[in-house]
Design an enzyme around this catalytic site. Sequence first.
Site, PDB file in Angstrom:
ATOM      1  CE  LYS A 112      50.294  13.200 -71.899  1.00 43.87           C
ATOM      2  NZ  LYS A 112      51.104  13.913 -71.361  1.00 43.87           N
TER       3      LYS A 112
HETATM    4  C1  LIG Z   1      51.300  15.301 -71.091  1.00 46.26           C
HETATM    5  C2  LIG Z   1      52.165  15.966 -70.500  1.00 46.26           C
HETATM    6  C3  LIG Z   1      51.562  17.237 -69.724  1.00 46.26           C
HETATM    7  C4  LIG Z   1      50.564  18.169 -70.564  1.00 46.26           C
HETATM    8  O1  LIG Z   1      49.346  17.672 -70.311  1.00 46.26           O
HETATM    9  P1  LIG Z   1      48.273  18.449 -71.382  1.00 46.26           P
HETATM   10  O2  LIG Z   1      46.920  17.192 -70.860  1.00 46.26           O
HETATM   11  O3  LIG Z   1      48.476  17.936 -72.635  1.00 46.26           O
HETATM   12  O4  LIG Z   1      47.891  19.565 -70.952  1.00 46.26           O
HETATM   13  C5  LIG Z   1      52.559  17.818 -68.699  1.00 46.26           C
HETATM   14  N1  LIG Z   1      53.418  17.028 -68.336  1.00 46.26           N
HETATM   15  C6  LIG Z   1      53.951  16.035 -68.475  1.00 46.26           C
HETATM   16  C7  LIG Z   1      54.787  15.277 -68.081  1.00 46.26           C
HETATM   17  C8  LIG Z   1      53.043  15.302 -69.613  1.00 46.26           C
HETATM   18  O5  LIG Z   1      53.272  14.062 -69.936  1.00 46.26           O
END
Ligand SMILES: *Cc1c(COP(=O)(O)O)cnc(C)c1O
Length: 464
Positions: A112
Amino acid sequence: MKYISTRGHVAPQGFIDTVLMGLADDGGLMIPEKIPHVSAATLKEWSTLSYKELFLQVFSLYTNEEIPKEDLKEMVDKSYASFRSPEVTPVKQLNDSLYILELFHGPTFAFKDVALQFMGEFYSYVSKKQNKIIHILGATSGDTGAAAIQGVRGKEGIKICILHPHEKVSKVQELQMTTVDDKNVLNLSVKGNFDDCQKLIKEQFADLDFKSKHNLRAINSINFVRILAQSVYYFYAYFQIEQGDQPKKVNVSVPSGNFGNIFSGFLAKMMGLPIHKLIIATNENNILERFVKSGEYKPGEFRSTHSPSMDIQVASNFERYLYYFLGQDAEKVSAYMNSLQNDGEIVISAEDLVRVQNDFEAHGASNEQGLQLISTYKAEYDYLLDPHTACGVAAYEECNGEDEICISFATAHPAKFNEAIEQCDIEQKFPAEIEQLFAKLQHQLVIDHNKEEIVKELVAFYEQ
Ligand SMILES: *Cc1c(COP(=O)(O)O)cnc(C)c1O
């Protein structure tokens, strides 16, 4: 470049207004009116660029009329200065067919950060340039909240309030959010689950009067700028694979929850990046896997797993895919979304399912399989997968074909999810940045799942 809504009832917007709008005013999601195409010759030119240079190239296609190049460059430089790897998202090769794209070198050790560090700079830029107040409101299952707070802490003109489910995030996630002592940050720890938090903030965003009165801005992946920022590393990773005289097909395997990350890959592919298979990796919350295999999109029963950031039943960004899948027909998208709302499911024909299966493959890993892979890969490659990344590797093992290469995404650092790693009897050393969190004071307001109370706190914080 203008942006429109998947539901068709928002007048075309510029890039900045699209980011500020977040959720489209008609309840849909914002998308570019036309996807820019990148030629093979341009791809070749891009293949030797650094991460930041590549980011500028991709973004310029979407923002160039509105944001001067030098401003964009300054934002990008600032955004990625906080990353612990000069490559931003380095690629590690594990064997002949498997490469790992490490997306966890940002301040909060999850993917993120890649988009939210930029988003923080972007909001700050807009706030200064247009003299706008930015009040961010978000709900998190852990990673988004931490990354968003790190992206904007201490920034002038911006306040951020994040709701997280009380005692339902990992310890490190909680500490990353609550040990921040900047005055522009409010953590509400809600006695409920993630869906309760998500629903509550969606209602505040849907209340257009409230949204405008309090200058509410979104940071979750309904926001197009996140999708775009994430598409950069698909290009970057693809270019890092050294191919010989007989280039192999390149797949990506993406641990998925809200469908944001994998949709960024779909966007990159629509732009012309020759990715072969887009593999959706899920955990036991496998609505996306079931859709790709059966054509039925229907939320199932919520399960708590070792990969909590993927514990999601309704994948917000799925609507963006539907839009393209339905031939860019906003009326059809509205009809499908209504049927999801009213009948609790979307079902497509066998013919249409073939088209979905041309776009995606999918595999859902059980908790057990995830833990097993963590142990196996540690033993075999001395590489420690976090439980989300393990789902991606499970899907690679299931879906990658012979003579194909797969780039499997590492979406978090294992230190963030030590609860699962311990179950594999593996002892890991925490990075210093995480270790030092345990000694810090926490700042959060534990609050009942009561809408009135929560909105009261929210308004008081934004108005103080
Ligand atoms: C948010 C997240 C995901 C999922 O990603 P999306 O964009 O919601 O599909 C997968 N792994 C981790 C560690 C995350 O923080």
